[in-house]
Motif scaffolding. Sequence first.
Motif, PDB file in Angstrom:
ATOM      1  N   LEU A  28      -7.470  -0.384 -17.544  1.00  0.00           N
ATOM      2  CA  LEU A  28      -6.347  -0.210 -16.648  1.00  0.00           C
ATOM      3  C   LEU A  28      -6.514   1.091 -15.875  1.00  0.00           C
ATOM      4  CD1 LEU A  28      -3.334  -1.244 -18.890  1.00  0.00           C
ATOM      5  CD2 LEU A  28      -4.676  -2.619 -17.329  1.00  0.00           C
ATOM      6  N   ALA A  29      -6.188   1.040 -14.594  1.00  0.00           N
ATOM      7  CA  ALA A  29      -6.327   2.243 -13.770  1.00  0.00           C
ATOM      8  C   ALA A  29      -5.266   3.262 -14.140  1.00  0.00           C
ATOM      9  CB  ALA A  29      -6.184   1.876 -12.289  1.00  0.00           C
ATOM     10  N   ALA A  30      -5.603   4.523 -13.955  1.00  0.00           N
ATOM     11  CA  ALA A  30      -4.639   5.577 -14.227  1.00  0.00           C
ATOM     12  C   ALA A  30      -3.514   5.523 -13.216  1.00  0.00           C
ATOM     13  CB  ALA A  30      -5.333   6.939 -14.145  1.00  0.00           C
ATOM     14  N   ALA A  31      -2.341   6.018 -13.612  1.00  0.00           N
ATOM     15  CA  ALA A  31      -1.200   6.010 -12.713  1.00  0.00           C
ATOM     16  C   ALA A  31      -1.551   6.769 -11.433  1.00  0.00           C
ATOM     17  CB  ALA A  31      -0.002   6.668 -13.387  1.00  0.00           C
ATOM     18  N   ALA A  32      -1.171   6.177 -10.319  1.00  0.00           N
ATOM     19  CA  ALA A  32      -1.532   6.777  -9.038  1.00  0.00           C
ATOM     20  C   ALA A  32      -0.651   7.978  -8.750  1.00  0.00           C
ATOM     21  CB  ALA A  32      -1.368   5.740  -7.918  1.00  0.00           C
ATOM     22  N   PRO A  33      -1.226   9.048  -8.204  1.00  0.00           N
ATOM     23  CA  PRO A  33      -0.435  10.209  -7.862  1.00  0.00           C
ATOM     24  C   PRO A  33       0.408   9.940  -6.622  1.00  0.00           C
ATOM     25  CG  PRO A  33      -2.685  10.498  -7.117  1.00  0.00           C
ATOM     26  CD  PRO A  33      -2.664   9.214  -7.893  1.00  0.00           C
ATOM     27  N   ALA A  34       1.555  10.602  -6.537  1.00  0.00           N
ATOM     28  CA  ALA A  34       2.381  10.474  -5.345  1.00  0.00           C
ATOM     29  C   ALA A  34       1.643  11.126  -4.176  1.00  0.00           C
ATOM     30  CB  ALA A  34       3.733  11.137  -5.564  1.00  0.00           C
ATOM     31  N   ARG A  35       1.910  10.641  -2.976  1.00  0.00           N
ATOM     32  CA  ARG A  35       1.250  11.216  -1.823  1.00  0.00           C
ATOM     33  C   ARG A  35       2.211  11.215  -0.651  1.00  0.00           C
ATOM     34  NH1 ARG A  35      -3.360   7.118   0.188  1.00  0.00           N
ATOM     35  NH2 ARG A  35      -3.146   8.349   2.076  1.00  0.00           N
ATOM     36  N   ALA A  36       2.080  12.158   0.220  1.00  0.00           N
ATOM     37  CA  ALA A  36       3.004  12.299   1.330  1.00  0.00           C
ATOM     38  C   ALA A  36       2.482  11.654   2.603  1.00  0.00           C
ATOM     39  CB  ALA A  36       3.296  13.776   1.579  1.00  0.00           C
ATOM     40  N   ALA A  37       1.195  11.389   2.676  1.00  0.00           N
ATOM     41  CA  ALA A  37       0.607  10.842   3.891  1.00  0.00           C
ATOM     42  C   ALA A  37       1.182   9.464   4.206  1.00  0.00           C
ATOM     43  CB  ALA A  37      -0.900  10.766   3.743  1.00  0.00           C
ATOM     44  N   PHE A  51       4.898   3.201   5.485  1.00  0.00           N
ATOM     45  CA  PHE A  51       5.454   3.903   4.323  1.00  0.00           C
ATOM     46  C   PHE A  51       5.165   5.394   4.476  1.00  0.00           C
ATOM     47  CE2 PHE A  51       4.602  -0.412   2.983  1.00  0.00           C
ATOM     48  CZ  PHE A  51       5.742  -0.750   2.250  1.00  0.00           C
ATOM     49  N   ASP A  52       6.223   6.169   4.646  1.00  0.00           N
ATOM     50  CA  ASP A  52       6.073   7.611   4.781  1.00  0.00           C
ATOM     51  C   ASP A  52       6.030   8.314   3.430  1.00  0.00           C
ATOM     52  OD1 ASP A  52       6.036   7.548   7.591  1.00  0.00           O
ATOM     53  OD2 ASP A  52       8.220   7.396   7.632  1.00  0.00           O
ATOM     54  N   ALA A  53       6.319   7.571   2.377  1.00  0.00           N
ATOM     55  CA  ALA A  53       6.227   8.101   1.011  1.00  0.00           C
ATOM     56  C   ALA A  53       5.784   6.967   0.100  1.00  0.00           C
ATOM     57  CB  ALA A  53       7.570   8.659   0.546  1.00  0.00           C
ATOM     58  N   THR A  54       5.143   7.308  -0.986  1.00  0.00           N
ATOM     59  CA  THR A  54       4.696   6.296  -1.941  1.00  0.00           C
ATOM     60  C   THR A  54       5.911   5.632  -2.581  1.00  0.00           C
ATOM     61  OG1 THR A  54       2.739   7.602  -2.435  1.00  0.00           O
ATOM     62  CG2 THR A  54       3.308   5.864  -4.000  1.00  0.00           C
ATOM     63  N   PRO A  55       6.007   4.292  -2.539  1.00  0.00           N
ATOM     64  CA  PRO A  55       7.175   3.612  -3.118  1.00  0.00           C
ATOM     65  C   PRO A  55       7.349   3.939  -4.601  1.00  0.00           C
ATOM     66  CG  PRO A  55       5.886   2.109  -1.771  1.00  0.00           C
ATOM     67  CD  PRO A  55       5.070   3.351  -1.910  1.00  0.00           C
ATOM     68  N   ARG A  56       8.586   4.245  -4.961  1.00  0.00           N
ATOM     69  CA  ARG A  56       8.909   4.534  -6.360  1.00  0.00           C
ATOM     70  C   ARG A  56       9.711   3.409  -7.003  1.00  0.00           C
ATOM     71  NH1 ARG A  56       5.349   7.896  -7.747  1.00  0.00           N
ATOM     72  NH2 ARG A  56       6.521   7.970  -9.714  1.00  0.00           N
ATOM     73  N   ARG A  57      10.319   2.554  -6.205  1.00  0.00           N
ATOM     74  CA  ARG A  57      11.126   1.446  -6.724  1.00  0.00           C
ATOM     75  C   ARG A  57      10.567   0.150  -6.134  1.00  0.00           C
ATOM     76  NH1 ARG A  57      15.604   2.699  -9.280  1.00  0.00           N
ATOM     77  NH2 ARG A  57      16.636   0.718  -8.746  1.00  0.00           N
ATOM     78  N   ILE A  58       9.945  -0.657  -6.981  1.00  0.00           N
ATOM     79  CA  ILE A  58       9.245  -1.867  -6.534  1.00  0.00           C
ATOM     80  C   ILE A  58       9.831  -3.087  -7.224  1.00  0.00           C
ATOM     81  CG2 ILE A  58       7.022  -3.063  -6.455  1.00  0.00           C
ATOM     82  CD1 ILE A  58       5.684  -0.291  -6.588  1.00  0.00           C
ATOM     83  N   SER A 149      -5.424  -8.342  -1.888  1.00  0.00           N
ATOM     84  CA  SER A 149      -4.140  -7.930  -2.459  1.00  0.00           C
ATOM     85  C   SER A 149      -4.300  -6.688  -3.317  1.00  0.00           C
ATOM     86  CB  SER A 149      -3.536  -9.070  -3.285  1.00  0.00           C
ATOM     87  OG  SER A 149      -3.190 -10.165  -2.458  1.00  0.00           O
ATOM     88  N   LEU A 150      -5.368  -6.636  -4.117  1.00  0.00           N
ATOM     89  CA  LEU A 150      -5.626  -5.443  -4.925  1.00  0.00           C
ATOM     90  C   LEU A 150      -5.814  -4.216  -4.041  1.00  0.00           C
ATOM     91  CD1 LEU A 150      -8.028  -6.769  -7.720  1.00  0.00           C
ATOM     92  CD2 LEU A 150      -5.784  -5.717  -8.079  1.00  0.00           C
ATOM     93  N   ASP A 151      -6.581  -4.379  -2.973  1.00  0.00           N
ATOM     94  CA  ASP A 151      -6.803  -3.262  -2.057  1.00  0.00           C
ATOM     95  C   ASP A 151      -5.498  -2.821  -1.394  1.00  0.00           C
ATOM     96  OD1 ASP A 151      -9.517  -3.009  -2.521  1.00  0.00           O
ATOM     97  OD2 ASP A 151     -10.086  -4.371  -0.905  1.00  0.00           O
ATOM     98  N   THR A 152      -4.696  -3.798  -0.963  1.00  0.00           N
ATOM     99  CA  THR A 152      -3.437  -3.479  -0.292  1.00  0.00           C
ATOM    100  C   THR A 152      -2.483  -2.755  -1.234  1.00  0.00           C
ATOM    101  OG1 THR A 152      -3.650  -5.396   1.181  1.00  0.00           O
ATOM    102  CG2 THR A 152      -1.445  -4.477   0.891  1.00  0.00           C
ATOM    103  N   LEU A 153      -2.360  -3.255  -2.457  1.00  0.00           N
ATOM    104  CA  LEU A 153      -1.456  -2.620  -3.412  1.00  0.00           C
ATOM    105  C   LEU A 153      -1.950  -1.241  -3.825  1.00  0.00           C
ATOM    106  CD1 LEU A 153      -0.419  -5.649  -5.653  1.00  0.00           C
ATOM    107  CD2 LEU A 153       0.892  -4.533  -3.844  1.00  0.00           C
ATOM    108  N   ALA A 154      -3.257  -1.083  -3.947  1.00  0.00           N
ATOM    109  CA  ALA A 154      -3.795   0.228  -4.291  1.00  0.00           C
ATOM    110  C   ALA A 154      -3.436   1.254  -3.220  1.00  0.00           C
ATOM    111  CB  ALA A 154      -5.309   0.149  -4.473  1.00  0.00           C
ATOM    112  N   ARG A 155      -3.552   0.861  -1.960  1.00  0.00           N
ATOM    113  CA  ARG A 155      -3.159   1.765  -0.867  1.00  0.00           C
ATOM    114  C   ARG A 155      -1.660   2.031  -0.909  1.00  0.00           C
ATOM    115  NH1 ARG A 155      -4.710  -0.675   4.551  1.00  0.00           N
ATOM    116  NH2 ARG A 155      -3.902   1.351   5.276  1.00  0.00           N
ATOM    117  N   LEU A 156      -0.891   1.003  -1.158  1.00  0.00           N
ATOM    118  CA  LEU A 156       0.562   1.161  -1.237  1.00  0.00           C
ATOM    119  C   LEU A 156       0.951   2.149  -2.334  1.00  0.00           C
ATOM    120  CD1 LEU A 156       3.462   0.059  -0.451  1.00  0.00           C
ATOM    121  CD2 LEU A 156       3.161  -1.555  -2.356  1.00  0.00           C
ATOM    122  N   LEU A 157       0.250   2.092  -3.465  1.00  0.00           N
ATOM    123  CA  LEU A 157       0.596   2.897  -4.631  1.00  0.00           C
ATOM    124  C   LEU A 157      -0.010   4.302  -4.601  1.00  0.00           C
ATOM    125  CD1 LEU A 157       0.210   0.065  -7.280  1.00  0.00           C
ATOM    126  CD2 LEU A 157       2.356   1.034  -6.410  1.00  0.00           C
TER     127      LEU A 157
END
Length: 304
Positions: A28-37, A51-58, A149-157
Amino acid sequence: MNPSRRHWLAGASALAAGARLGGAGLALAAAAPARAATVVLRDDRGAEHRFDATPRRIVSMMPSLTEMVGALGAADRLVGVDRYSNWPAAVQRLPRLGGLDDARLEAIVALQPDVVLASLSARVLDRLDALGLRVLRLRSDGLADVQRSLDTLARLLGDAEAGGRLWRQLEQALAAAAQRVPPGLRGRTVYFELGGGPYAAGSSSFVGELLARLGLSNIVPPALGPFPKLNPEFIVRARPEIVMGLAREQAALAARPGWGALPALRDGRRCGFSSADYELLTRPGPWLGDAADVIARCLEGLAR
């Protein structure tokens, strides 16, 4: 299939945080860090989401998408799921929000999600767009859809490289499973039945592509679509050499008109999967390496 996940699906203790996917040992991948970009994503409907901030509520309205979020280390960001999501274990405590045709829209809105994950076919969720919620729609027909989908969600997270890492290890798992298929079964024709028929996993579906990667030949051509409804006579005429489906439905196959003479039933070449393994095989998510392992294990048994 990963032993700890099978154990958990049978109702035992929850999967440990360090559990690994099947044959290739996909961690399992490590939890993704928050990012502001700012991240701009285009979903499979063609809609652009900023998305101006990493989603916290999904909110996830599809089990495979729920599992992808978990495999990408972000299960703690899920605040609600569809009725069928059951991994990772933590989702069992989350609000259940219905399914493709009966989503609980008011309950979804009340959770104030930053994003709702859904399939293209969940048309009832179109109403959420009008209410100002962002609905990220992802296709799940073939293996390329799963990778995207994996790539898209990884970018989202917030960890754009995580999707690629997961996919590369899944590819290793698929290759390892393919090496285990007995030579005498390579090229054999196969029919994979969904839900007791008359639906099937076609050549263009992720299930059909898994079968092809394992050296089998699907009786359902790509032109019929990923998961077509078939006339039973089509299967009789195609004369599959291997039949796959739910174990509890296998005993009744020979009683269907004309099916007793099918090479697969005549020669005892059937793969009857447990409910847990069948669920694994029919979800286009991060457990595809395990799914390939399940099929390879059955084929090894048929060759004995």
